[in-house]
Design an enzyme around this catalytic site. Structure first.
Site, PDB file in Angstrom:
ATOM      1  CE  LYS A 198      11.765  -2.962 -11.295  1.00  0.00           C
ATOM      2  NZ  LYS A 198      12.003  -1.505 -11.155  1.00  0.00           N
ATOM      3  CD  GLU A 243      17.709   4.343  -8.080  1.00  0.00           C
ATOM      4  OE1 GLU A 243      16.498   4.336  -7.811  1.00  0.00           O
ATOM      5  OE2 GLU A 243      18.248   3.494  -8.816  1.00  0.00           O
ATOM      6  CD  GLU A 287      12.793  -1.716 -15.066  1.00  0.00           C
ATOM      7  OE1 GLU A 287      13.852  -1.637 -14.410  1.00  0.00           O
ATOM      8  OE2 GLU A 287      12.751  -2.011 -16.267  1.00  0.00           O
ATOM      9  CD  GLU A 423      18.646  -2.890 -18.349  1.00  0.00           C
ATOM     10  OE1 GLU A 423      18.408  -2.488 -17.182  1.00  0.00           O
ATOM     11  OE2 GLU A 423      17.762  -3.070 -19.200  1.00  0.00           O
TER      12      GLU A 423
END
Length: 436
Positions: A198, A243, A287, A423
């Site tokens: 990733k 986050e 992911e 996105e």
């Protein structure tokens, strides 16, 4: 008066005098902020607003967070602190923001305000901080802020009216839409051909604010629009991050890992379908797993009883669904929050996996310095406790009004360039709407 300490000698010569006193409940913190240089950490109406700068510490290079931890320990050891409240954020504290990359041109900083007005769990307070060798002074400036010796002269800062409204159009920056599609396609090819699982690729938007623009207006939009997020302002970096990189509170440690994203649906049925689609997406689950594994691996050496749920949950924000996992543990080695952000950064959620290879590919495919985007942003207290988010949904505003916003996506083997571009557009929405 501002003190800047960037060398060991300067640090050894710096001592702070700090006093926290209770206040009647202060429901609104943003009106107290400086319109051009706000210092803020806020979630659900709770947090801290900083005024002025008693001390500014700058760091750079690969050891910037370790250097910050060492410097902060030195400052704390020389400071005199009166804190009868003892809540997170009272007493001596510093706001901080750290660059993403080791070679970033933008400095990483810890900023100790002259005045902090805070609110948590119904308790409000004011903290006044000054350098010990500064003369006592009970003056206030034109905005109602106290002088550097407010510890001995407890004048209360006054809220100020917001400046004129403004509207700002953000345009593609160094990486245009077609360029981003090409970067995603190149990353997918690299992932399929090499031992890379990733990589997180970002793109940028740019604009220019009039010099007299009041940044508090954007912060109000972010705080009201995204109350579940950490709304922050530190050294020109403003945003609302969902986050939590790490939170340390009296020996307990927690983090919230986000990776895997889908846009909200247009109605209740479509929204439900979007959440189900995300929860069952192999691509998004993969992911997310990389991100959780990187956080657990970084925190495990410092914690006992580290725990995370086996299955991520879907986190609803006003514009997006995220896959989320909460991680909790107990500190076993006396690490501070600064030590832990050093251990954690960069996580797979903002870099990729394996981390070193992903960072190399980011450097190759992104034609810009990320600055503080995707780096740690938050605060640290005298005991080393603190709250740190990952600087997402954010923009950096320079002294001359130049604004750069960033948004990125996690790219894996089956990523589609058009979907990833869409996105990023959704992730830009908080900043675009706050300034537009």
């Amino acid at each position: 008066m501002t003190a800047t300490a960037t060398t060991p000698r300067a640090l050894r010569a710096t001592a702070l005098v700090v006093e926290t006193t209770p206040l009647d409940d202060v429901r609104q913190l943003l009106p107290f902020l400086d319109a051009r240089h706000p210092l803020l950490w806020l979630r659900k109406g709770q947090g801290m607003a900083g005024l002025g700068t008693a001390l500014r510490l700058e760091f750079s290079g690969a050891d910037r967070m370790r250097a910050a931890a060492t410097a902060w320990s030195e400052i704390v050891s020389r400071s005199s602190v009166i804190d009868p409240i003892g809540r997170p954020g009272t007493g001596l504290m510093a706001f901080g923001t750290f660059a993403f990359a080791d070679d970033s041109e933008l400095p990483s900083v810890l900023i100790v305000p002259e005045v902090v007005i805070g609110r948590r769990d119904g308790q409000s307070w004011i903290t006044r901080i000054r350098v010990a060798d500064e003369p006592a002074d009970d003056s206030t400036d034109a905005d109602g802020r106290t002088g550097s010796a407010a510890v001995t002269a407890p004048a209360m800062p006054q809220p100020t009216p917001f400046g004129d409204e403004y509207r700002l159009s953000l345009l593609p920056g160094s990486l245009k839409k077609d360029g981003y599609r090409e970067a995603v396609a190149a990353a997918v090819e690299r992932i399929r051909e090499h031992d890379l699982s990733k990589v997180v690729l970002a793109r940028d938007l740019v604009g220019h604010l009039p010099l007299e623009s009041d940044l508090r207006r954007a912060l109000v939009e972010l705080a009201l629009g995204y109350p579940e997020c950490w709304t922050f302002a530190v050294d020109g970096l403003v945003g609302s991050s969902p986050e939590t990189l790490v939170r340390v509170d009296h020996g307990s440690v927690s983090a919230r890992v986000l990776a895997g994203t889908v846009s909200r649906g247009a109605d209740a049925e479509a929204d439900h379908d979007a959440a189900v689609s995300l929860a069952t997406s192999t691509k998004d689950q993969d992911e997310h797993r990389y991100a959780v594994e990187s956080v657990i691996a970084a925190l495990a050496p410092h914690n006992s009883g580290l725990a995370a749920s086996d299955i991520p949950f879907t986190l609803k924000l006003p514009n997006l669904w995220h896959l989320a996992t909460d991680v909790e543990g107990a500190l076993s080695d006396g690490s501070t929050s600064l030590d832990l952000i050093d251990a954690l950064h960069p996580t797979a959620a903002v870099a990729g996996a394996p981390t070193a290879d992903a960072v190399d590919l980011i450097r190759e495919l992104e034609p810009f310095d990320r600055g503080r985007y995707a780096g740690p942003v938050g605060w640290v207290g005298a005991d080393g406790d603190g709250e740190w988010a990952i600087a997402l949904r954010c923009a950096q505003v320079s002294e001359n009004g130049d604004l750069t916003a960033y948004a990125g996506c996690g790219i894996v083997a089956d990523s589609e360039p058009d979907r990833e571009l869409a996105e990023t557009t959704m992730k830009f929405r908080p900043i675009v709407e706050a300034f537009g």
